[in-house]
Design an enzyme around this catalytic site. Sequence first.
Site, short mmCIF file in Angstrom:
data_model
loop_
_atom_site.label_atom_id
_atom_site.label_comp_id
_atom_site.label_asym_id
_atom_site.label_seq_id
_atom_site.Cartn_x
_atom_site.Cartn_y
_atom_site.Cartn_z
N GLU A 38 8.21 1.99 -12.80
CA GLU A 38 6.94 2.65 -13.13
C GLU A 38 7.09 3.64 -14.30
OE1 GLU A 38 4.54 2.49 -8.87
OE2 GLU A 38 5.51 4.36 -9.46
N GLU A 46 4.82 -4.09 -5.84
CA GLU A 46 4.53 -3.14 -4.76
C GLU A 46 3.08 -3.26 -4.32
OE1 GLU A 46 5.34 0.94 -5.55
OE2 GLU A 46 7.26 0.55 -6.54
N TRP A 75 -0.76 9.46 -1.06
CA TRP A 75 -1.10 10.27 -2.23
C TRP A 75 -2.60 10.43 -2.45
CZ3 TRP A 75 -3.58 6.49 -4.88
CH2 TRP A 75 -3.08 5.17 -4.77
N GLU A 125 7.67 10.54 0.74
CA GLU A 125 6.85 9.37 1.07
C GLU A 125 7.04 8.93 2.52
OE1 GLU A 125 5.99 7.15 -3.10
OE2 GLU A 125 8.02 6.86 -2.33
N PHE A 185 5.14 9.41 4.90
CA PHE A 185 3.86 8.96 5.47
C PHE A 185 3.27 7.78 4.69
CE2 PHE A 185 3.96 13.48 6.90
CZ PHE A 185 4.10 13.19 8.25
N HIS A 186 4.01 7.29 3.70
CA HIS A 186 3.64 6.03 3.03
C HIS A 186 4.12 4.89 3.90
CE1 HIS A 186 3.41 2.78 0.15
NE2 HIS A 186 2.89 3.58 -0.77
#
Length: 663
Positions: free
Chosen positions: A158, A311, A319, A359, A361-362
């Site tokens: 990214e 992804e 986010w 991340e 909670f991703h």
Amino acid sequence: MRTSPTPTLDDATRGRILFGGDYNPEQWPEETWQEDVRLMKEAGVNSVTVGVFSWARIEPRPGAREFGWLDRLMDLLHEHGVGVVLATPTSAPPPWLGRLHPETLPRDEDGQTIWWGSRQQFAHSSEVYRRHAAAITEDLAARYAGHPALTMWHINNEYCTYDFGDEAARAFRAWLHRRYETVDALNTAWGTDFWGQRYDTFDEIVPPRRVQYLHNPAQVLDFKRFTSDALLECYLAERDIVRRHTSHIPVTTNFMPFWQGQDAWAWADQEDVVSVDVYPDPRDRLGGQYGALIHDMTRSQARGGPWAIMEQAAGAVNWRPVNHPRPRGLNRLWSLQAVARGADAVCYFQWRQSRQGAEKFHSGMLSHAGPEGRTFQEVKRIGAELARLGEHVAGTCVEGADVAVLLDWNAWWASGQNGRLSAEIDYPEVVRAWHRALWEAHTTVSFAHPGHDLSGYRLVVVPQLHLLTDAAADNLVAYVRGGGTLVSGFLTGVADEDDRVRPGGMDARLRDLFGIRTLHEWWPLDAGETVGAEGFRGTLWSEEIEAADADSVIPYRDGELDGCPAVLRKGRAWYFSTLPEPEALRILLARIAAQAGVRPPLDALPDGVEAVRRGGLLFLLNHGREPVTVPVPGSHRDLLTGAHLAEEAELGRYGAVVLQEAP
């Protein structure tokens, strides 16, 4: 452009759809790895991306190399039939690099240092960073070039770093010298006589750091061009290293969807595989349309060939202000949508949901709920269905994309300047509005650059191209003269490649093409304001236009612009001086497309049902929350279930079928 044959996604997929995601086993004890590979096999995972953020693990101190854990991991994955997309870990330099070499840390426009402690803390123009990145890439490629698990290279991750520091300033000046050769040419291009900004030498030029008032927009435009090019140099340096070791292995880096910092057309030409990260909001009722837009864009950057989702989320992200999970069936629906629109790889961030870090909670394919959780059970179903589809679609192309939507990063960069007429005009949202109208009209589209050959399209749509080069303007005119149908939105052809306003406020070639005598005034609309036209209401924008020899006109029927053209047509060229409300835009575009000979993949489609043809198969996708029945003439077999269907298909909530004509 490529000058010699290079590997493609086919070399990695080998007649199947890649299914898996980012795998970060360094976050877990090694005894967890055995459970991971067992569950991967259960879920149908055949590909994982490894090492994206592993630089500090591999090189914990300068010059050290600790590959043992990665050796064991690569061997374990290969033993269980899981291919590896091996990443260069250069998007997350180790803390020691910033501590020992602070010049490798980027600076923002205020001159503040971007410190380690997150990721992407690298100054793209730093020679020290580039040297260390090359060294770790060289050793990684040399060690694993012959490993049987290796199927693809993933460079960095990214790319999104801006840098306004001193090394970036030096590189920016060198870039400008190559572009303009002389400072006089730069002064002309930038219009530096405005506000007394004229430069005497390139040494006086700095990035667009914090200033007293508004920046020179041409300077900002060139800095964005430079940043995209500087990041591309970083990518190419690492790509060339791994290619030298493994010329037979395809190379990619993952785009962020509609990311402003990269000219994706230029980048895609340097990739063997075009890949993207896509995260529609599950609470967005048009999330399916957003996904379709990103898929169409990525497929087009791959020049119509297969591409990869690097992804997506199996559930919630971490986010957004409020992060909602995907309802039952939506993960499957959006995964199949990607395949319908050309993806040969459907992957996630990430395999196992993290217990620590930013991340945690991703979502992951294997969530905190474990193997019994709904997320993993849905992942298993998707893996099984993609395995069944692979032999039928892998390597095939999307059919019937007779409409091109034009997209240009330079036009985006120029249109977003400060000091513009309306902050309500957001380029990505304008593009999405036009794509939405085509999607809701069941029209399969591609994206194209305004400089591409457009002759193969029945209809070309220009949502907005504020900046238009002479060559691009000539290309549009030639397309219409050659029998094509062109539809353009407002604020197109306003400026040349230096963001210099064209005489008359619109390129003269376009005014002639659309039948416009004079563009008297731009009339931006306030947020929520609309303007009446004959048969619809316009949003965002309007213009006081005087027609010349237009063949037809739809006039405004409101206020100051009453009687002025809202829409003009001259021959096969249409110009919209406002953005019609969604339903009106859909109806207008559907009518124009039909006149141009564009046909939907299937007649009589219900609202919310998407139909796409790929590789001789018909994908039907229900984005609605209620079951629907879709008429499908003839006899078909649903490849997902094996069921035989005659004359119609039943689609449940977020349901999907993939139909093959029965003999």
